[in-house]
Design a protein around this motif. Structure first.
Motif, PDB file in Angstrom:
ATOM      1  N   UNK A  19       2.101   7.432 -37.168  1.00 47.32           N
ATOM      2  CA  UNK A  19       1.551   6.115 -36.855  1.00 47.32           C
ATOM      3  C   UNK A  19       2.607   5.033 -37.071  1.00 47.32           C
ATOM      4  N   UNK A  20       3.356   5.142 -38.157  1.00 50.45           N
ATOM      5  CA  UNK A  20       4.420   4.175 -38.448  1.00 50.45           C
ATOM      6  C   UNK A  20       5.477   4.187 -37.337  1.00 50.45           C
ATOM      7  N   UNK A  21       5.814   5.371 -36.867  1.00 47.62           N
ATOM      8  CA  UNK A  21       6.791   5.486 -35.784  1.00 47.62           C
ATOM      9  C   UNK A  21       6.252   4.847 -34.498  1.00 47.62           C
ATOM     10  N   UNK A  22       4.987   5.106 -34.187  1.00 47.23           N
ATOM     11  CA  UNK A  22       4.364   4.502 -33.001  1.00 47.23           C
ATOM     12  C   UNK A  22       4.324   2.988 -33.133  1.00 47.23           C
ATOM     13  N   UNK A  23       3.941   2.484 -34.300  1.00 43.61           N
ATOM     14  CA  UNK A  23       3.910   1.035 -34.527  1.00 43.61           C
ATOM     15  C   UNK A  23       5.282   0.406 -34.289  1.00 43.61           C
ATOM     16  N   UNK A  26       5.907   0.298 -30.513  1.00 47.90           N
ATOM     17  CA  UNK A  26       5.114  -0.765 -29.895  1.00 47.90           C
ATOM     18  C   UNK A  26       5.710  -2.140 -30.177  1.00 47.90           C
ATOM     19  N   UNK A  27       6.174  -2.339 -31.389  1.00 45.46           N
ATOM     20  CA  UNK A  27       6.789  -3.620 -31.740  1.00 45.46           C
ATOM     21  C   UNK A  27       8.061  -3.853 -30.924  1.00 45.46           C
ATOM     22  N   UNK A  28       8.863  -2.812 -30.759  1.00 42.25           N
ATOM     23  CA  UNK A  28      10.080  -2.941 -29.952  1.00 42.25           C
ATOM     24  C   UNK A  28       9.746  -3.247 -28.499  1.00 42.25           C
ATOM     25  N   UNK A  29       8.732  -2.563 -27.964  1.00 43.18           N
ATOM     26  CA  UNK A  29       8.319  -2.828 -26.584  1.00 43.18           C
ATOM     27  C   UNK A  29       7.791  -4.247 -26.415  1.00 43.18           C
TER      28      UNK A  29
END
Length: 74
Positions: A19-23, A26-29
């Motif tokens: 989840x941390x990696x996905x977050x 998403x923040x970078x995108x």
């Protein structure tokens, strides 16, 4: 601690790490999108449109799966 509690703890840790990696992704995108994907209006050409459509298709696949929409609708 029971075997099941240990397994759950490992699963929870793996879930939270993912989840941390996905977050982070998403923040970078979101940052890249806010910067118009590092383009300016004077630079836009059909290659940029194709790239953005590719990104959109990948994100649509993910959101359709996550929200059970599109081909993933029940």
């Amino acid at each position: 601690m029971t075997h099941r509690a240990i397994d759950n703890s490992k699963a929870l840790n793996a879930f939270l790490a993912t989840k941390h990696e996905i977050d982070g992704m998403l923040a970078r995108l979101a940052t890249l999108s806010a910067d118009h994907f590092e383009t300016s209006p004077d630079e836009i050409h059909w290659g940029h449109v194709g790239t953005l459509n590719h990104y959109r298709a990948k994100l649509r696949e993910i959101t359709d799966s996550a929200f059970k929409e599109g081909e993933h609708a029940e």
